[in-house]
Each structure stands twice: as C-alpha cells, then as structure tokens.
Design an enzyme around this catalytic site. Structure first.
Site, PDB file in Angstrom:
ATOM      1  N   ASP A 147       0.833  -1.209   0.000  1.00 38.64           N
ATOM      2  CA  ASP A 147       0.000   0.000   0.000  1.00 38.64           C
ATOM      3  C   ASP A 147       0.864   1.254   0.000  1.00 38.64           C
ATOM      4  O   ASP A 147       1.969   1.261   0.548  1.00 38.64           O
ATOM      5  CB  ASP A 147      -0.899  -0.022   1.247  1.00 38.64           C
ATOM      6  CG  ASP A 147      -2.051   0.956   1.140  1.00 38.64           C
ATOM      7  OD1 ASP A 147      -2.332   1.413   0.022  1.00 38.64           O
ATOM      8  OD2 ASP A 147      -2.664   1.269   2.170  1.00 38.64           O
ATOM      9  N   HIS A 153       3.510   3.496  -8.835  1.00 39.76           N
ATOM     10  CA  HIS A 153       3.345   2.076  -9.159  1.00 39.76           C
ATOM     11  C   HIS A 153       4.619   1.502  -9.789  1.00 39.76           C
ATOM     12  O   HIS A 153       4.977   0.355  -9.523  1.00 39.76           O
ATOM     13  CB  HIS A 153       2.162   1.890 -10.097  1.00 39.76           C
ATOM     14  CG  HIS A 153       0.833   2.198  -9.474  1.00 39.76           C
ATOM     15  ND1 HIS A 153       0.446   1.632  -8.264  1.00 39.76           N
ATOM     16  CD2 HIS A 153      -0.189   3.008  -9.864  1.00 39.76           C
ATOM     17  CE1 HIS A 153      -0.768   2.079  -7.947  1.00 39.76           C
ATOM     18  NE2 HIS A 153      -1.163   2.911  -8.896  1.00 39.76           N
ATOM     19  N   LEU A 176      12.465 -19.436  -3.427  1.00 38.44           N
ATOM     20  CA  LEU A 176      11.271 -18.712  -2.999  1.00 38.44           C
ATOM     21  C   LEU A 176      10.146 -18.864  -4.019  1.00 38.44           C
ATOM     22  O   LEU A 176      10.374 -18.782  -5.229  1.00 38.44           O
ATOM     23  CB  LEU A 176      11.605 -17.225  -2.835  1.00 38.44           C
ATOM     24  CG  LEU A 176      10.418 -16.285  -2.587  1.00 38.44           C
ATOM     25  CD1 LEU A 176       9.929 -16.410  -1.162  1.00 38.44           C
ATOM     26  CD2 LEU A 176      10.803 -14.844  -2.905  1.00 38.44           C
TER      27      LEU A 176
END
Length: 230
Positions: free
Chosen positions: A12, A29, A123
């Site tokens: 956020d 962004h 990962l």
C-alpha cells in the site's frame, strides 16, 4: 532467528508516495514494482518459502481507467526487466486470482513467467492479482459442492481439505501492510487466521530490505500460542 515460512504483504501507498514526490500515481506504481524485486530477493536470501504480494484486488477496478491501464501493463514491464534475475536466483513465480478479466497480453505475460520459472526450487513469489478473499472462498465452496455432487460422496469436508480448494492453500505466518493503514482489505481472510499482523508507516516504494528484516525481528518477539498455554 525464526524465519516465517509464508509471508504476505499488502503493498500500500504507491499513489500517496508519488503525490508527496510531486509525481503522477503511475510513477508510484513503477517504483513499487521495483520494490517487488528488492523484497523478493531479500525473502529468497532469508529462505522464506512463500511470499504473497497483493498487487491488484477485485475492488481496484473502481480506479480511474488510465491508472488501471497502466497497472495492466506493469507485469510486462516488470518481467521483461527481471525475469532473467528471478531465474538466476531460483525464484518461482505463481499467481492467485482470476486472470481472465485482464487483457490477453497481460494474461500471456504472467502465464509465461509462471511457465518459465516452474522448475525453480527457491522462494515462491505469488502475485495476488484480480484477487479478493471473499470471492476466493465462494469459488472454493462452489468447486467443492460441484465435486461432492459429481462424486456422490458424503459431506466430510474439514479445514485442511477445504484449503486445497483456495487459490492459496498455505497458512500465512506473517502479514505486513505498508503505508499506515490498519485493515485487511479482503486479503487472505482464511489463511491469516493465526498470522502475526504488522502495520508499518513506511510506504511500499520505500519498503526495503531493512524494513522487511525489522518486521521479521518483530515477528520473532511475538509469542505464538495458537490458542494454547505455554
């Protein structure tokens, strides 16, 4: 240090970060996408097994058309820059959500990244895109019900079995939300039943390796009893 196996992050603050810099929201962004690389590499280094990032919610379609258009292009920009490095670091890409609503090019880019990295064993970088937890649970119930009817078997569903009908079957150990908001926003409602929650004032574009490490240190200070008494 005890490293959580599954970490989820609500990324956020991109728009607010950009506004403070005097930049358009799209610049926030773009910087936020760069931080996905930063945090994924650090999570991989720490031997976190799965990192789930909330990239686009089912509610984000309410945003301005120009911003949505840019967000649809962002996966292509991100993977064109970083897929080689993800491969080198043995990181596997997956996604959670309903891709079908996105443009064909966006779907193609994401599915290609998943296919390219499917053999990697480090990962698991899971991108939650067009994802909403209530929608996920409804879809899981619908699929379970369909299978019950088809197989004519008894209604013997338990929590462990139900989790396998979800986009994300794992329990989340640590949930982080950046940029100061303290709510879950329809993210992994089933999976965070016993997660440790950390809300940080740091906006996602500024959330770096040190910030992640500090969250894991805080996670280690928590006394996780899962309803029992030690």
């Amino acid at each position: 240090m005890n490293i959580p196996e599954t970490v989820a992050i609500i990324m956020d603050g991109n728009g607010r970060w950009a506004k403070k810099q005097g930049l358009p929201r799209t610049a926030g962004h773009k910087k936020g996408a760069d931080q996905i690389r930063t945090i994924a590499l650090e999570a991989n280094r720490l031997h976190i097994k799965k990192l789930i990032l909330y990239a686009f919610s089912t509610e984000n379609w309410k945003r301005p058309e120009e911003e949505i258009s840019y967000l649809c292009k962002l996966p292509g920009i991100f993977f064109s820059r970083f897929i080689k490095e993800l491969m080198e670091k043995n990181i596997r890409v997956t996604f959670a959500g309903e891709l079908e609503r996105f443009p064909k090019d966006t779907q193609k880019v994401i599915r290609k990244a998943v296919d390219q990295t499917k053999g990697n064993t480090g990962l698991e970088l899971c991108i939650a895109i067009n994802y909403g937890s209530r929608r996920e649970i409804i879809l899981a119930i619908q699929e379970y019900t369909r299978q019950v009817v088809e197989q004519e078997r008894a209604n013997d569903l338990n929590e462990e079995d139900f989790s396998h009908y979800l986009f994300v079957p794992e329990n989340v150990d640590l949930l982080i939300r950046t940029s100061g908001e303290e709510r879950i926003s329809n993210f992994l409602l089933w999976q965070i039943a016993y997660a440790e929650l950390i809300f940080t004032q740091t906006a996602w574009p500024d959330f770096d390796e040190k910030a992640l490490d500090e969250c894991i240190q805080e996670y280690n200070r928590r006394d996780r009893r899962f309803g029992a008494v030690k």
